[in-house]
Design a protein around this motif. Structure first.
Motif, PDB file in Angstrom:
ATOM      1  N   MET A 178       0.835  -1.199   0.000  1.00 30.78           N
ATOM      2  CA  MET A 178       0.000   0.000   0.000  1.00 30.78           C
ATOM      3  C   MET A 178       0.871   1.250   0.000  1.00 30.78           C
ATOM      4  O   MET A 178       0.622   2.179  -0.766  1.00 30.78           O
ATOM      5  CB  MET A 178      -0.906   0.030   1.236  1.00 30.78           C
ATOM      6  N   GLU A 179       1.884   1.273   0.846  1.00 30.41           N
ATOM      7  CA  GLU A 179       2.763   2.433   0.933  1.00 30.41           C
ATOM      8  C   GLU A 179       3.476   2.687  -0.394  1.00 30.41           C
ATOM      9  O   GLU A 179       3.570   3.831  -0.844  1.00 30.41           O
ATOM     10  CB  GLU A 179       3.770   2.253   2.070  1.00 30.41           C
ATOM     11  N   LEU A 180       3.942   1.623  -1.051  1.00 29.90           N
ATOM     12  CA  LEU A 180       4.620   1.777  -2.343  1.00 29.90           C
ATOM     13  C   LEU A 180       3.661   2.298  -3.416  1.00 29.90           C
ATOM     14  O   LEU A 180       4.011   3.184  -4.196  1.00 29.90           O
ATOM     15  CB  LEU A 180       5.235   0.448  -2.784  1.00 29.90           C
ATOM     16  N   ALA A 181       2.441   1.748  -3.456  1.00 32.17           N
ATOM     17  CA  ALA A 181       1.452   2.175  -4.450  1.00 32.17           C
ATOM     18  C   ALA A 181       1.029   3.626  -4.218  1.00 32.17           C
ATOM     19  O   ALA A 181       0.894   4.413  -5.165  1.00 32.17           O
ATOM     20  CB  ALA A 181       0.237   1.247  -4.413  1.00 32.17           C
ATOM     21  N   ILE A 182       0.837   3.992  -2.965  1.00 28.53           N
ATOM     22  CA  ILE A 182       0.464   5.363  -2.632  1.00 28.53           C
ATOM     23  C   ILE A 182       1.600   6.314  -2.988  1.00 28.53           C
ATOM     24  O   ILE A 182       1.376   7.373  -3.573  1.00 28.53           O
ATOM     25  CB  ILE A 182       0.080   5.484  -1.140  1.00 28.53           C
ATOM     26  N   GLU A 183       2.824   5.932  -2.655  1.00 24.18           N
ATOM     27  CA  GLU A 183       3.989   6.770  -2.964  1.00 24.18           C
ATOM     28  C   GLU A 183       4.091   7.020  -4.465  1.00 24.18           C
ATOM     29  O   GLU A 183       4.281   8.162  -4.902  1.00 24.18           O
ATOM     30  CB  GLU A 183       5.272   6.106  -2.464  1.00 24.18           C
ATOM     31  N   LYS A 184       3.935   5.988  -5.259  1.00 26.02           N
ATOM     32  CA  LYS A 184       4.024   6.119  -6.717  1.00 26.02           C
ATOM     33  C   LYS A 184       2.922   7.028  -7.252  1.00 26.02           C
ATOM     34  O   LYS A 184       3.180   7.926  -8.056  1.00 26.02           O
ATOM     35  CB  LYS A 184       3.938   4.744  -7.369  1.00 26.02           C
ATOM     36  N   ILE A 210       9.074  12.118  -2.254  1.00 27.71           N
ATOM     37  CA  ILE A 210       8.137  11.662  -1.228  1.00 27.71           C
ATOM     38  C   ILE A 210       9.010  11.215  -0.059  1.00 27.71           C
ATOM     39  O   ILE A 210       9.725  10.222  -0.148  1.00 27.71           O
ATOM     40  CB  ILE A 210       7.247  10.499  -1.725  1.00 27.71           C
ATOM     41  N   GLU A 211       8.988  11.974   1.013  1.00 35.55           N
ATOM     42  CA  GLU A 211       9.830  11.692   2.169  1.00 35.55           C
ATOM     43  C   GLU A 211       9.325  10.479   2.944  1.00 35.55           C
ATOM     44  O   GLU A 211      10.119   9.680   3.435  1.00 35.55           O
ATOM     45  CB  GLU A 211       9.888  12.912   3.094  1.00 35.55           C
ATOM     46  N   SER A 212       8.001  10.374   3.085  1.00 32.98           N
ATOM     47  CA  SER A 212       7.448   9.228   3.813  1.00 32.98           C
ATOM     48  C   SER A 212       5.979   9.028   3.475  1.00 32.98           C
ATOM     49  O   SER A 212       5.263   9.972   3.166  1.00 32.98           O
ATOM     50  CB  SER A 212       7.610   9.409   5.329  1.00 32.98           C
ATOM     51  N   VAL A 213       5.579   7.767   3.517  1.00 36.96           N
ATOM     52  CA  VAL A 213       4.182   7.357   3.438  1.00 36.96           C
ATOM     53  C   VAL A 213       3.982   6.384   4.588  1.00 36.96           C
ATOM     54  O   VAL A 213       4.651   5.358   4.661  1.00 36.96           O
ATOM     55  CB  VAL A 213       3.840   6.659   2.101  1.00 36.96           C
ATOM     56  N   ALA A 215       3.468  10.701  -6.002  1.00 36.74           N
ATOM     57  CA  ALA A 215       4.611  11.347  -6.653  1.00 36.74           C
ATOM     58  C   ALA A 215       4.198  11.886  -8.019  1.00 36.74           C
ATOM     59  O   ALA A 215       4.515  13.038  -8.359  1.00 36.74           O
ATOM     60  CB  ALA A 215       5.777  10.369  -6.777  1.00 36.74           C
ATOM     61  N   SER A 216       3.478  11.091  -8.786  1.00 41.13           N
ATOM     62  CA  SER A 216       3.028  11.538 -10.110  1.00 41.13           C
ATOM     63  C   SER A 216       2.125  12.756 -10.003  1.00 41.13           C
ATOM     64  O   SER A 216       2.300  13.741 -10.718  1.00 41.13           O
ATOM     65  CB  SER A 216       2.281  10.415 -10.832  1.00 41.13           C
ATOM     66  N   LEU A 217       1.171  12.693  -9.104  1.00 46.28           N
ATOM     67  CA  LEU A 217       0.220  13.793  -8.924  1.00 46.28           C
ATOM     68  C   LEU A 217       0.909  15.066  -8.441  1.00 46.28           C
ATOM     69  O   LEU A 217       0.741  16.137  -9.021  1.00 46.28           O
ATOM     70  CB  LEU A 217      -0.863  13.388  -7.919  1.00 46.28           C
ATOM     71  N   LEU A 218       1.682  14.946  -7.390  1.00 44.86           N
ATOM     72  CA  LEU A 218       2.290  16.127  -6.777  1.00 44.86           C
ATOM     73  C   LEU A 218       3.341  16.772  -7.671  1.00 44.86           C
ATOM     74  O   LEU A 218       3.529  17.986  -7.639  1.00 44.86           O
ATOM     75  CB  LEU A 218       2.867  15.771  -5.406  1.00 44.86           C
TER      76      LEU A 218
END
Length: 119
Positions: free
Chosen positions: A85-91, A106-109, A94-97
Protein backbone atom coordinates in the motif's frame (compact mmCIF):
# COMPACT_ATOMS: atom_id res chain seq x y z
CA UNK A 1 -10.63 2.92 8.73
CA UNK A 2 -6.99 3.63 9.17
CA UNK A 3 -4.81 6.67 8.97
CA UNK A 4 -2.53 7.71 6.18
CA UNK A 5 0.28 10.28 6.50
CA UNK A 6 2.21 11.49 3.47
CA UNK A 7 5.12 13.93 3.58
CA UNK A 8 6.67 15.30 0.39
CA UNK A 9 9.38 17.85 -0.24
CA UNK A 10 9.42 19.91 -3.45
CA UNK A 11 12.72 21.33 -4.62
CA UNK A 12 11.62 22.79 -7.91
CA UNK A 13 12.42 26.26 -9.09
CA UNK A 14 9.16 26.56 -11.01
CA UNK A 15 5.97 25.68 -9.19
CA UNK A 16 2.50 25.50 -10.72
CA UNK A 17 1.12 26.83 -7.44
CA UNK A 18 2.16 30.15 -5.96
CA UNK A 19 3.01 30.90 -2.32
CA UNK A 20 0.67 33.89 -2.52
CA UNK A 21 -2.20 31.49 -3.18
CA UNK A 22 -1.53 29.09 -0.32
CA UNK A 23 -5.18 28.42 0.53
CA UNK A 24 -6.03 27.67 -3.12
CA UNK A 25 -2.98 25.41 -3.40
CA UNK A 26 -4.11 23.40 -0.37
CA UNK A 27 -7.67 23.08 -1.70
CA UNK A 28 -6.47 22.02 -5.16
CA UNK A 29 -4.06 19.50 -3.62
CA UNK A 30 -6.78 18.11 -1.32
CA UNK A 31 -9.15 17.66 -4.26
CA UNK A 32 -6.52 15.91 -6.40
CA UNK A 33 -5.36 13.67 -3.53
CA UNK A 34 -8.99 12.67 -2.87
CA UNK A 35 -9.30 11.41 -6.45
CA UNK A 36 -6.08 9.40 -6.29
CA UNK A 37 -7.06 7.80 -2.97
CA UNK A 38 -10.57 7.13 -4.31
CA UNK A 39 -8.99 5.07 -7.10
CA UNK A 40 -6.82 3.16 -4.62
CA UNK A 41 -9.36 2.63 -1.83
CA UNK A 42 -12.82 3.19 -3.30
CA UNK A 43 -13.38 5.92 -0.71
CA UNK A 44 -11.43 8.16 1.59
CA UNK A 45 -11.53 11.27 3.73
CA UNK A 46 -8.70 13.77 3.38
CA UNK A 47 -8.44 15.36 6.81
CA UNK A 48 -5.66 17.85 6.22
CA UNK A 49 -3.34 19.24 3.57
CA UNK A 50 -0.64 21.58 4.84
CA UNK A 51 1.82 23.29 2.53
CA UNK A 52 4.79 25.35 3.72
CA UNK A 53 6.65 27.33 1.06
CA UNK A 54 10.29 28.25 1.58
CA UNK A 55 13.11 29.96 -0.23
CA UNK A 56 16.74 29.08 0.45
CA UNK A 57 19.89 29.90 -1.50
CA UNK A 58 17.83 31.38 -4.31
CA UNK A 59 15.75 28.22 -4.70
CA UNK A 60 12.09 27.92 -3.92
CA UNK A 61 10.35 24.84 -2.72
CA UNK A 62 7.74 23.59 -0.34
CA UNK A 63 6.94 20.93 2.20
CA UNK A 64 3.62 19.10 1.79
CA UNK A 65 1.90 17.16 4.56
CA UNK A 66 -1.23 15.13 3.82
CA UNK A 67 -3.36 13.33 6.40
CA UNK A 68 -6.24 11.09 5.36
CA UNK A 69 -8.44 8.25 6.54
CA UNK A 70 -8.85 5.18 4.35
CA UNK A 71 -10.47 1.78 4.64
CA UNK A 72 -7.40 -0.39 4.12
CA UNK A 73 -9.58 -3.48 3.64
CA UNK A 74 -10.91 -1.81 0.46
CA UNK A 75 -7.48 -1.37 -1.14
CA UNK A 76 -8.06 -2.07 -4.83
CA UNK A 77 -4.65 -3.61 -5.58
CA UNK A 78 -3.11 -6.87 -4.47
CA UNK A 79 -1.47 -7.79 -2.21
CA UNK A 80 -3.16 -5.82 0.56
CA UNK A 81 -0.07 -5.54 2.71
CA UNK A 82 1.00 -2.33 4.42
CA UNK A 83 4.28 -2.29 2.52
CA UNK A 84 2.60 -2.65 -0.88
CA UNK A 85 0.00 0.00 0.00
CA UNK A 86 2.76 2.43 0.93
CA UNK A 87 4.62 1.78 -2.34
CA UNK A 88 1.45 2.17 -4.45
CA UNK A 89 0.46 5.36 -2.63
CA UNK A 90 3.99 6.77 -2.96
CA UNK A 91 4.02 6.12 -6.72
CA UNK A 92 0.57 7.63 -7.27
CA UNK A 93 1.22 10.66 -5.07
CA UNK A 94 4.61 11.35 -6.65
CA UNK A 95 3.03 11.54 -10.11
CA UNK A 96 0.22 13.79 -8.92
CA UNK A 97 2.29 16.13 -6.78
CA UNK A 98 5.00 16.55 -9.44
CA UNK A 99 2.35 18.04 -11.73
CA UNK A 100 1.58 20.72 -9.14
CA UNK A 101 4.90 21.27 -7.41
CA UNK A 102 7.59 20.22 -9.88
CA UNK A 103 10.48 17.96 -8.91
CA UNK A 104 9.90 16.50 -5.48
CA UNK A 105 10.69 13.65 -3.17
CA UNK A 106 8.14 11.66 -1.23
CA UNK A 107 9.83 11.69 2.17
CA UNK A 108 7.45 9.23 3.81
CA UNK A 109 4.18 7.36 3.44
CA UNK A 110 2.86 5.88 6.66
CA UNK A 111 -0.11 3.51 6.71
CA UNK A 112 -1.39 3.31 10.27
CA UNK A 113 -4.26 0.92 11.06
CA UNK A 114 -6.86 2.16 13.50
CA UNK A 115 -7.11 0.58 16.94
CA UNK A 116 -10.24 -1.31 15.80
CA UNK A 117 -8.39 -2.89 12.85
CA UNK A 118 -5.64 -4.16 15.17
CA UNK A 119 -8.08 -6.24 17.19
Amino acid sequence: MGFLHIHAQSHGTFLEVLPEELENAEVITEHAVSHVLLDLFGGTTVDEVTIHFFSASGRRGCSILIKAECDFQSFTLLPRTGEYMELAIEKSMASLLKELFGPLTIESVIVQPSVMELR
